[in-house]
Design a protein around this motif. Sequence first.
Motif, PDB file in Angstrom:
ATOM      1  N   GLN A 139       9.550   2.941  -3.705  1.00  0.00           N
ATOM      2  CA  GLN A 139       8.492   2.309  -4.483  1.00  0.00           C
ATOM      3  C   GLN A 139       7.157   3.031  -4.292  1.00  0.00           C
ATOM      4  O   GLN A 139       6.162   2.687  -4.909  1.00  0.00           O
ATOM      5  CB  GLN A 139       8.325   0.834  -4.050  1.00  0.00           C
ATOM      6  N   GLY A 140       7.144   4.025  -3.411  1.00  0.00           N
ATOM      7  CA  GLY A 140       5.904   4.692  -3.020  1.00  0.00           C
ATOM      8  C   GLY A 140       5.170   5.410  -4.133  1.00  0.00           C
ATOM      9  O   GLY A 140       3.982   5.709  -3.994  1.00  0.00           O
ATOM     10  N   ASP A 141       5.838   5.675  -5.234  1.00  0.00           N
ATOM     11  CA  ASP A 141       5.206   6.348  -6.362  1.00  0.00           C
ATOM     12  C   ASP A 141       4.688   5.359  -7.409  1.00  0.00           C
ATOM     13  O   ASP A 141       4.234   5.765  -8.473  1.00  0.00           O
ATOM     14  CB  ASP A 141       6.184   7.333  -7.012  1.00  0.00           C
ATOM     15  N   GLU A 142       4.737   4.075  -7.075  1.00  0.00           N
ATOM     16  CA  GLU A 142       4.350   3.031  -8.023  1.00  0.00           C
ATOM     17  C   GLU A 142       3.099   2.284  -7.556  1.00  0.00           C
ATOM     18  O   GLU A 142       2.806   2.217  -6.367  1.00  0.00           O
ATOM     19  CB  GLU A 142       5.512   2.058  -8.212  1.00  0.00           C
ATOM     20  N   ALA A 143       2.397   1.693  -8.517  1.00  0.00           N
ATOM     21  CA  ALA A 143       1.144   0.986  -8.227  1.00  0.00           C
ATOM     22  C   ALA A 143       1.345  -0.136  -7.209  1.00  0.00           C
ATOM     23  O   ALA A 143       0.463  -0.381  -6.381  1.00  0.00           O
ATOM     24  CB  ALA A 143       0.535   0.431  -9.510  1.00  0.00           C
ATOM     25  N   LYS A 144       2.491  -0.804  -7.236  1.00  0.00           N
ATOM     26  CA  LYS A 144       2.743  -1.912  -6.311  1.00  0.00           C
ATOM     27  C   LYS A 144       2.574  -1.483  -4.854  1.00  0.00           C
ATOM     28  O   LYS A 144       2.164  -2.276  -4.015  1.00  0.00           O
ATOM     29  CB  LYS A 144       4.127  -2.516  -6.538  1.00  0.00           C
ATOM     30  N   PHE A 145       2.884  -0.237  -4.558  1.00  0.00           N
ATOM     31  CA  PHE A 145       2.735   0.293  -3.205  1.00  0.00           C
ATOM     32  C   PHE A 145       1.367   0.962  -3.036  1.00  0.00           C
ATOM     33  O   PHE A 145       0.652   0.711  -2.073  1.00  0.00           O
ATOM     34  CB  PHE A 145       3.857   1.291  -2.901  1.00  0.00           C
ATOM     35  N   GLN A 146       0.995   1.780  -3.978  1.00  0.00           N
ATOM     36  CA  GLN A 146      -0.252   2.542  -3.866  1.00  0.00           C
ATOM     37  C   GLN A 146      -1.496   1.652  -3.863  1.00  0.00           C
ATOM     38  O   GLN A 146      -2.479   1.968  -3.195  1.00  0.00           O
ATOM     39  CB  GLN A 146      -0.334   3.553  -5.009  1.00  0.00           C
ATOM     40  N   GLU A 147      -1.446   0.539  -4.581  1.00  0.00           N
ATOM     41  CA  GLU A 147      -2.613  -0.347  -4.665  1.00  0.00           C
ATOM     42  C   GLU A 147      -2.667  -1.369  -3.523  1.00  0.00           C
ATOM     43  O   GLU A 147      -3.577  -2.189  -3.472  1.00  0.00           O
ATOM     44  CB  GLU A 147      -2.637  -1.079  -6.011  1.00  0.00           C
ATOM     45  N   THR A 148      -1.683  -1.329  -2.640  1.00  0.00           N
ATOM     46  CA  THR A 148      -1.678  -2.256  -1.499  1.00  0.00           C
ATOM     47  C   THR A 148      -1.694  -1.477  -0.195  1.00  0.00           C
ATOM     48  O   THR A 148      -2.700  -1.453   0.504  1.00  0.00           O
ATOM     49  CB  THR A 148      -0.466  -3.198  -1.557  1.00  0.00           C
ATOM     50  N   PHE A 149      -0.615  -0.798   0.111  1.00  0.00           N
ATOM     51  CA  PHE A 149      -0.518  -0.056   1.375  1.00  0.00           C
ATOM     52  C   PHE A 149      -1.684   0.918   1.529  1.00  0.00           C
ATOM     53  O   PHE A 149      -2.311   0.983   2.566  1.00  0.00           O
ATOM     54  CB  PHE A 149       0.815   0.698   1.457  1.00  0.00           C
ATOM     55  N   GLY A 150      -1.967   1.642   0.476  1.00  0.00           N
ATOM     56  CA  GLY A 150      -3.019   2.648   0.527  1.00  0.00           C
ATOM     57  C   GLY A 150      -4.430   2.099   0.491  1.00  0.00           C
ATOM     58  O   GLY A 150      -5.391   2.832   0.726  1.00  0.00           O
ATOM     59  N   LYS A 151      -4.580   0.805   0.219  1.00  0.00           N
ATOM     60  CA  LYS A 151      -5.917   0.213   0.081  1.00  0.00           C
ATOM     61  C   LYS A 151      -6.367  -0.574   1.307  1.00  0.00           C
ATOM     62  O   LYS A 151      -7.506  -1.005   1.379  1.00  0.00           O
ATOM     63  CB  LYS A 151      -5.975  -0.692  -1.153  1.00  0.00           C
ATOM     64  N   GLY A 152      -5.469  -0.824   2.244  1.00  0.00           N
ATOM     65  CA  GLY A 152      -5.865  -1.475   3.483  1.00  0.00           C
ATOM     66  C   GLY A 152      -5.472  -2.933   3.591  1.00  0.00           C
ATOM     67  O   GLY A 152      -4.949  -3.548   2.654  1.00  0.00           O
ATOM     68  N   SER A 153      -5.732  -3.472   4.745  1.00  0.00           N
ATOM     69  CA  SER A 153      -5.378  -4.847   5.089  1.00  0.00           C
ATOM     70  C   SER A 153      -5.982  -5.835   4.093  1.00  0.00           C
ATOM     71  O   SER A 153      -7.139  -5.706   3.710  1.00  0.00           O
ATOM     72  CB  SER A 153      -5.865  -5.159   6.502  1.00  0.00           C
ATOM     73  N   GLY A 154      -5.163  -6.808   3.685  1.00  0.00           N
ATOM     74  CA  GLY A 154      -5.631  -7.834   2.769  1.00  0.00           C
ATOM     75  C   GLY A 154      -5.540  -7.449   1.303  1.00  0.00           C
ATOM     76  O   GLY A 154      -5.867  -8.253   0.433  1.00  0.00           O
ATOM     77  N   SER A 155      -5.078  -6.236   1.005  1.00  0.00           N
ATOM     78  CA  SER A 155      -5.007  -5.788  -0.389  1.00  0.00           C
ATOM     79  C   SER A 155      -3.921  -6.532  -1.146  1.00  0.00           C
ATOM     80  O   SER A 155      -2.827  -6.749  -0.644  1.00  0.00           O
ATOM     81  CB  SER A 155      -4.734  -4.291  -0.458  1.00  0.00           C
TER      82      SER A 155
END
Length: 189
Positions: free
Chosen positions: A128-144
């Motif tokens: 899922q790492g190439d999708e927004a569901k991962f990029q907009e959460t994991f990559g944005k930090g705690s609480g995203s």
Amino acid sequence: MFRKALLGFTLLLAPVAQAAEVPPAMSQYIYDDLMAWVNDAEIVQAIQAQNSAMGALSQDDIILRDEMWRAQVSTPVAPLVNEVMNAPLSTFLRVHQEKSAGLITEVFVMDRNGLNVAASTITSDYWQGDEAKFQETFGKGSGSVFVDEIELDESTQTYQGQVSFAVTDPASGEVVGAITVGLNASAFY
């Protein structure tokens, strides 16, 4: 950042990233129900175990695993799919899906590489790492939190809105993975 009181705790939440307008009933469900369990200790521990076991994977390794998953999805011999679907955390996710009385269509948890750790139903892909569901959460930090557009989901064959959350280790404050919950769109309109 804003604050949300939840079960006697105050959470600092990053602003919610949205690709679509969220119906008020869905928004209420996200904050009143999902926020209560998406960072459960069982989820954090399962992600940490996979992070430790997998280590840092090369892009080639990730793509190879994703190709293996896709090839196994519709075959009787599916060791990678079975590993995820038979994980104890998958049972935990299925229980939450069943308790939702049809509001939740799927739930899956991802490690730091964006690879599935556990799932309530089989996903169409493993990475899922190439999708927004991962990029907009994991990559944005705690609480995203990220709420995606409502669309027909390939895996569940239902119109759903996916809401994704960064999963954070409460001891260290480190984001360890992410979780995505598919919500039955028709139930919230």
